[in-house]
Motif scaffolding. Structure first.
Motif, mmCIF file in Angstrom:
data_model
loop_
_atom_site.group_PDB
_atom_site.id
_atom_site.type_symbol
_atom_site.label_atom_id
_atom_site.label_comp_id
_atom_site.label_asym_id
_atom_site.label_seq_id
_atom_site.Cartn_x
_atom_site.Cartn_y
_atom_site.Cartn_z
ATOM 1 N N VAL A 38 39.867 41.357 30.172
ATOM 2 C CA VAL A 38 39.474 42.575 29.455
ATOM 3 C C VAL A 38 38.293 43.261 30.145
ATOM 4 N N TRP A 41 39.960 45.264 32.798
ATOM 5 C CA TRP A 41 40.552 46.455 32.181
ATOM 6 C C TRP A 41 39.473 47.493 31.872
ATOM 7 N N GLU A 44 38.253 49.396 34.971
ATOM 8 C CA GLU A 44 39.229 50.384 35.446
ATOM 9 C C GLU A 44 39.340 51.557 34.471
ATOM 10 N N THR A 256 45.887 49.424 28.787
ATOM 11 C CA THR A 256 46.143 48.004 29.056
ATOM 12 C C THR A 256 47.634 47.695 29.096
ATOM 13 N N GLY A 261 47.815 48.903 33.895
ATOM 14 C CA GLY A 261 47.080 47.878 33.157
ATOM 15 C C GLY A 261 47.730 46.518 33.254
ATOM 16 N N GLN A 262 49.049 46.466 33.208
ATOM 17 C CA GLN A 262 49.754 45.189 33.309
ATOM 18 C C GLN A 262 49.693 44.622 34.724
ATOM 19 N N VAL A 264 46.987 44.717 36.426
ATOM 20 C CA VAL A 264 45.696 44.036 36.393
ATOM 21 C C VAL A 264 45.865 42.618 35.843
#
Length: 274
Positions: A38, A41, A44, A256, A261-262, A264
């Motif tokens: 997190v 996330w 970013e 996310t 996001g996925q 990451v």
């Protein structure tokens, strides 16, 4: 007099307003397993949305869910499902049982020292070790040496997951050393040649990941095995909110769950939820 009264009222409102309600700030608290993900996330997301500050802190899944119940976080991170008692506390204060959003997948991993010859154990063998019934590595194919147990604290979602899914709800052995985060568990196992610990798959650096035996097969916590369910200790990682996300919270959660996001999730060492 009016000015003094107005100042006093303003101060009272400020005290009564949860930290989570501050404009331009999104607070995310809870699971230590999820912190590294997190935080990445958040970094970013803030690059793309400089007007929003995302504050991420750990403390364990239970701590995050308690913060959600008392109004001091916007989002709770949890590596386990919310319990019925926690939902009732949320309902009592906010007239809602919350909103659950799976944001990534994980395979709870048992770690041993890199010098340990043991490479795979059954769930039953792990249960015996963590209940204190099996105390020597020679009993599970290892060297003649006492097993040194490392565990998480009871506010941890991973602690609860292992207790429910490995120990069958029984209590951990009294000699299990509780540590405040997965990184601490990994560090301890890396230094103790007879140690064993557990945590999220993303933390397994400098230690050996044990495979899980099922019959004649052995399964590592890989993306394919977690996705297919072949790895028996797979789980979702969750965000919990009091209500349906809106505003900054929705924008962050949408990020996310986006392809970016996925991606990451994979870079960090966990597995995409989609």
């Amino acid at each position: 007099m009016k000015k003094t009264l107005l100042s006093s009222l303003t101060a009272l409102v400020a005290l009564a307003t949860p930290l989570a309600a501050q404009a331009g700030t999104l607070t995310v608290k809870g699971s230590d397993t999820m912190v590294i993900l997190v935080q990445r996330w958040a970094e970013e997301f803030m690059k793309k949305n400089p007007g929003t500050k995302v504050q991420v802190t750990g403390g364990g899944s239970g701590t995050g869910l308690s913060a959600l119940q008392n109004g001091t976080t916007d989002i709770a991170m949890s590596s386990r499902e919310m319990k019925e008692a926690e939902q009732e506390k949320l309902r009592a204060r906010f007239s809602t049982t919350g909103v659950e959003i799976p944001v990534a997948k994980d395979g709870v991993t048992f770690y041993v020292n890199e010098t340990n010859p043991v490479t795979a154990l059954t769930v039953e063998q792990l249960k015996g070790i963590y209940l204190g019934d099996t105390t020597n590595w020679k009993d599970v194919g290892g060297p003649a040496a006492n097993i040194v147990l490392y565990s998480r604290e009871n506010s941890s979602g991973t602690y609860s997951f292992v207790k429910d899914n490995v120990l069958g709800g029984d209590d951990y052995a009294a000699n299990a050393q509780t540590l405040p985060g997965t990184a601490a568990v990994v560090n301890a196992v890396a230094k103790e040649k007879n140690g064993i610990g557990y945590g999220g798959a993303a933390y397994a650096k400098g230690v050996k990941e044990l495979k899980i035996k099922k019959g004649s097969e052995e399964f590592a916590p890989t993306a394919d095995n977690v996705k297919s369910g072949k790895y028996p200790l797979s789980r979702n990682l969750f965000f919990y909110l009091r209500n349906k996300p809106s505003g900054e919270a929705k924008a962050f959660i949408d990020f996310t769950l986006s392809p970016e996001g996925q991606a990451v999730v994979t870079k960090v060492g966990y597995f995409p939820v989609k």
